[in-house]
Design a protein around this motif. Structure first.
Motif, PDB file in Angstrom:
ATOM      1  N   ALA A 169      -7.542   9.460  -0.525  1.00 57.81           N
ATOM      2  CA  ALA A 169      -7.345   8.084  -1.001  1.00 57.81           C
ATOM      3  C   ALA A 169      -8.024   7.845  -2.343  1.00 57.81           C
ATOM      4  CB  ALA A 169      -7.869   7.104   0.046  1.00 57.81           C
ATOM      5  N   ASP A 170      -8.153   8.890  -3.161  1.00 61.32           N
ATOM      6  CA  ASP A 170      -8.775   8.698  -4.475  1.00 61.32           C
ATOM      7  C   ASP A 170      -7.992   7.667  -5.279  1.00 61.32           C
ATOM      8  OD1 ASP A 170     -10.867  10.376  -4.123  1.00 61.32           O
ATOM      9  OD2 ASP A 170     -10.016  12.060  -5.241  1.00 61.32           O
ATOM     10  N   THR A 171      -8.674   6.639  -5.702  1.00 61.60           N
ATOM     11  CA  THR A 171      -8.050   5.565  -6.459  1.00 61.60           C
ATOM     12  C   THR A 171      -9.127   4.788  -7.197  1.00 61.60           C
ATOM     13  OG1 THR A 171      -6.663   3.599  -6.326  1.00 61.60           O
ATOM     14  CG2 THR A 171      -8.128   3.988  -4.479  1.00 61.60           C
ATOM     15  N   ASP A 172      -8.715   4.108  -8.249  1.00 64.38           N
ATOM     16  CA  ASP A 172      -9.641   3.242  -8.975  1.00 64.38           C
ATOM     17  C   ASP A 172      -9.595   1.813  -8.436  1.00 64.38           C
ATOM     18  OD1 ASP A 172     -10.455   5.305 -10.610  1.00 64.38           O
ATOM     19  OD2 ASP A 172      -8.897   4.924 -12.106  1.00 64.38           O
ATOM     20  N   GLU A 173      -8.675   1.546  -7.499  1.00 63.42           N
ATOM     21  CA  GLU A 173      -8.557   0.206  -6.932  1.00 63.42           C
ATOM     22  C   GLU A 173      -9.762  -0.111  -6.047  1.00 63.42           C
ATOM     23  OE1 GLU A 173      -4.172  -1.194  -5.968  1.00 63.42           O
ATOM     24  OE2 GLU A 173      -4.623   0.711  -4.990  1.00 63.42           O
ATOM     25  N   THR A 174     -10.106  -1.387  -6.011  1.00 63.32           N
ATOM     26  CA  THR A 174     -11.143  -1.818  -5.082  1.00 63.32           C
ATOM     27  C   THR A 174     -10.516  -1.940  -3.703  1.00 63.32           C
ATOM     28  OG1 THR A 174     -10.678  -4.170  -5.356  1.00 63.32           O
ATOM     29  CG2 THR A 174     -12.277  -3.187  -6.889  1.00 63.32           C
ATOM     30  N   ASP A 215      -8.348  -5.009  -3.629  1.00 63.39           N
ATOM     31  CA  ASP A 215      -7.063  -4.824  -4.298  1.00 63.39           C
ATOM     32  C   ASP A 215      -6.114  -4.004  -3.428  1.00 63.39           C
ATOM     33  OD1 ASP A 215      -7.924  -6.238  -6.506  1.00 63.39           O
ATOM     34  OD2 ASP A 215      -8.451  -4.429  -7.666  1.00 63.39           O
ATOM     35  N   ARG A 216      -6.625  -2.942  -2.847  1.00 66.38           N
ATOM     36  CA  ARG A 216      -5.794  -2.073  -2.006  1.00 66.38           C
ATOM     37  C   ARG A 216      -5.277  -2.831  -0.797  1.00 66.38           C
ATOM     38  NH1 ARG A 216      -1.990   1.071  -1.516  1.00 66.38           N
ATOM     39  NH2 ARG A 216      -2.145   2.726  -0.010  1.00 66.38           N
ATOM     40  N   ASP A 252      -2.516  -5.121  -1.805  1.00 65.06           N
ATOM     41  CA  ASP A 252      -1.282  -4.360  -2.000  1.00 65.06           C
ATOM     42  C   ASP A 252      -0.626  -4.013  -0.661  1.00 65.06           C
ATOM     43  OD1 ASP A 252      -1.657  -4.417  -4.722  1.00 65.06           O
ATOM     44  OD2 ASP A 252      -2.381  -2.338  -4.864  1.00 65.06           O
TER      45      ASP A 252
END
Length: 73
Positions: free
Chosen positions: A55-60, A63-64, A67
């Motif tokens: 789940a590597d992401t820059d979203e908090t 935010d996730r 979405d």
């Protein structure tokens, strides 16, 4: 007493499955000892390691979740 089928399969009694925490799909090993064989459930050293980076992401998280829910920002 458990019997071996013609396909080499055995049914592990419920009490033993429960004590070992065996679930469908789990892997076991048979280890030879001086007294016979020992059944061991294969356990990964870190069972969560296989999920690292999935789940590597820059979203908090917020935010996730927004979405995933389909919420508008």
């Amino acid at each position: 007493m458990t019997r071996v089928t013609t396909k080499g399969q055995v049914t592990i009694p419920v009490d033993i499955r429960e004590r070992l925490g065996l679930q469908p799909g789990d892997e076991i090993t048979f280890e030879e000892t001086d007294e016979g064989y020992v059944i061991r459930k294969e356990v990964e050293a870190d069972r969560f390691e296989k999920w690292r980076g999935v789940a590597d992401t820059d979203e908090t998280v917020e935010d996730r979740m927004r979405d995933l829910r389909g919420d508008l920002p």
